[in-house]
Motif scaffolding. Structure first.
Motif, PDB file in Angstrom:
ATOM      1  N   ARG A  61      24.658  16.797 -16.705  1.00 43.19           N
ATOM      2  CA  ARG A  61      24.938  17.788 -17.753  1.00 43.19           C
ATOM      3  C   ARG A  61      25.630  19.012 -17.170  1.00 43.19           C
ATOM      4  O   ARG A  61      26.602  19.520 -17.721  1.00 43.19           O
ATOM      5  N   SER A  62      25.141  19.492 -16.040  1.00 42.32           N
ATOM      6  CA  SER A  62      25.765  20.644 -15.394  1.00 42.32           C
ATOM      7  C   SER A  62      27.184  20.318 -14.945  1.00 42.32           C
ATOM      8  O   SER A  62      28.103  21.136 -15.102  1.00 42.32           O
ATOM      9  N   ALA A  63      27.372  19.128 -14.407  1.00 41.67           N
ATOM     10  CA  ALA A  63      28.701  18.726 -13.947  1.00 41.67           C
ATOM     11  C   ALA A  63      29.665  18.622 -15.122  1.00 41.67           C
ATOM     12  O   ALA A  63      30.843  18.971 -14.997  1.00 41.67           O
ATOM     13  N   CYS A  64      29.189  18.163 -16.269  1.00 43.19           N
ATOM     14  CA  CYS A  64      30.051  18.081 -17.459  1.00 43.19           C
ATOM     15  C   CYS A  64      30.515  19.469 -17.886  1.00 43.19           C
ATOM     16  O   CYS A  64      31.663  19.644 -18.281  1.00 43.19           O
ATOM     17  N   VAL A  65      29.636  20.448 -17.807  1.00 42.13           N
ATOM     18  CA  VAL A  65      30.044  21.810 -18.153  1.00 42.13           C
ATOM     19  C   VAL A  65      31.066  22.318 -17.142  1.00 42.13           C
ATOM     20  O   VAL A  65      32.078  22.911 -17.517  1.00 42.13           O
TER      21      VAL A  65
ATOM     22  N   THR B 114      27.366  14.481  -4.797  1.00 51.91           N
ATOM     23  CA  THR B 114      26.244  15.376  -4.519  1.00 51.91           C
ATOM     24  C   THR B 114      25.021  14.591  -4.058  1.00 51.91           C
ATOM     25  O   THR B 114      24.383  14.939  -3.057  1.00 51.91           O
ATOM     26  N   LEU B 115      24.692  13.530  -4.782  1.00 54.03           N
ATOM     27  CA  LEU B 115      23.521  12.726  -4.404  1.00 54.03           C
ATOM     28  C   LEU B 115      23.743  12.019  -3.069  1.00 54.03           C
ATOM     29  O   LEU B 115      22.799  11.855  -2.288  1.00 54.03           O
ATOM     30  N   GLY B 116      24.978  11.635  -2.781  1.00 56.22           N
ATOM     31  CA  GLY B 116      25.277  11.038  -1.474  1.00 56.22           C
ATOM     32  C   GLY B 116      25.033  12.021  -0.345  1.00 56.22           C
ATOM     33  O   GLY B 116      24.476  11.668   0.700  1.00 56.22           O
TER      34      GLY B 116
ATOM     35  N   THR C  83      19.970  21.106  -4.846  1.00 62.93           N
ATOM     36  CA  THR C  83      20.879  20.071  -5.317  1.00 62.93           C
ATOM     37  C   THR C  83      21.937  20.666  -6.245  1.00 62.93           C
ATOM     38  O   THR C  83      23.107  20.314  -6.162  1.00 62.93           O
ATOM     39  N   HIS C  84      21.528  21.583  -7.121  1.00 66.88           N
ATOM     40  CA  HIS C  84      22.501  22.232  -8.002  1.00 66.88           C
ATOM     41  C   HIS C  84      23.478  23.091  -7.193  1.00 66.88           C
ATOM     42  O   HIS C  84      24.651  23.183  -7.530  1.00 66.88           O
ATOM     43  N   THR C  85      22.993  23.698  -6.130  1.00 66.24           N
ATOM     44  CA  THR C  85      23.882  24.458  -5.257  1.00 66.24           C
ATOM     45  C   THR C  85      24.922  23.540  -4.641  1.00 66.24           C
ATOM     46  O   THR C  85      26.115  23.855  -4.612  1.00 66.24           O
TER      47      THR C  85
END
Length: 169
Positions: free
Chosen positions: A22-26, A42-44, A63-65
């Protein structure tokens, strides 16, 4: 021991994938394919360093950072000049009115710089404090306040008075 870390990471990734997406879509102004790529990248990165990251006080915030920094890094590359299409996938149960508002807002966000989008995402979408946003973006809190103010003014200019017609009473 390695298996335990892998299981911890898999549980963490399963729990955080949707909020990250959701954050990436924004950040990407609705480009779901780029958003998926950013979440995957990011997860990688998180998986590669999970033993250290698992020790952090708030791995979700970290993770959001990483997501925001990955996005900003992507935007700095020359190959990132592709523009997303103006069509969005079906919104599910949302009304046509909500879809129009969402498209209008995403279009306006798409016209902002990558840095402005990141500031607005962190401050207003994720409801982070000025200090948290400054730490993620590696700038001073005063810079975040100024950039937030300028980005909001810019988005208001882009939206004009049309937004009030789209908002439900």
């Amino acid at each position: 021991m390695k298996r335990r870390y892998e299981e911890e990471f898999m549980a963490f990734a399963a729990a955080r994938s949707a909020p990250l997406f959701r954050s990436a879509c924004v950040l990407t102004s609705g480009d779901v394919h780029l958003a998926e790529d950013l979440v995957q990248d990011t997860l990688g990165r998180m998986y590669a360093n999970w033993r250290k990251i698992a020790q952090v006080d708030d791995p979700a915030a970290y993770t959001h950072t990483v997501l925001v920094r990955t996005y900003l890094s992507y935007r700095r590359r020359r190959s990132s000049s592709e523009q997303p299409t103006h069509t969005l996938p079906d919104a599910g149960a949302a009304t046509e009115h909500d879809a129009t508002l969402r498209v209008t807002l995403l279009d306006a966000l798409g016209r902002l710089s990558a840095r402005d989008r990141a500031v607005l995402l962190l401050r207003y979408w994720e409801d982070r404090s000025v200090e948290q946003t400054a730490a993620i973006l590696q700038v001073r809190p005063g810079a975040v306040r100024n950039q937030s103010m300028r980005a909001l003014a810019r988005i208001r200019d882009l939206l004009g008075h049309d937004l009030s017609e789209l908002v439900s009473p």
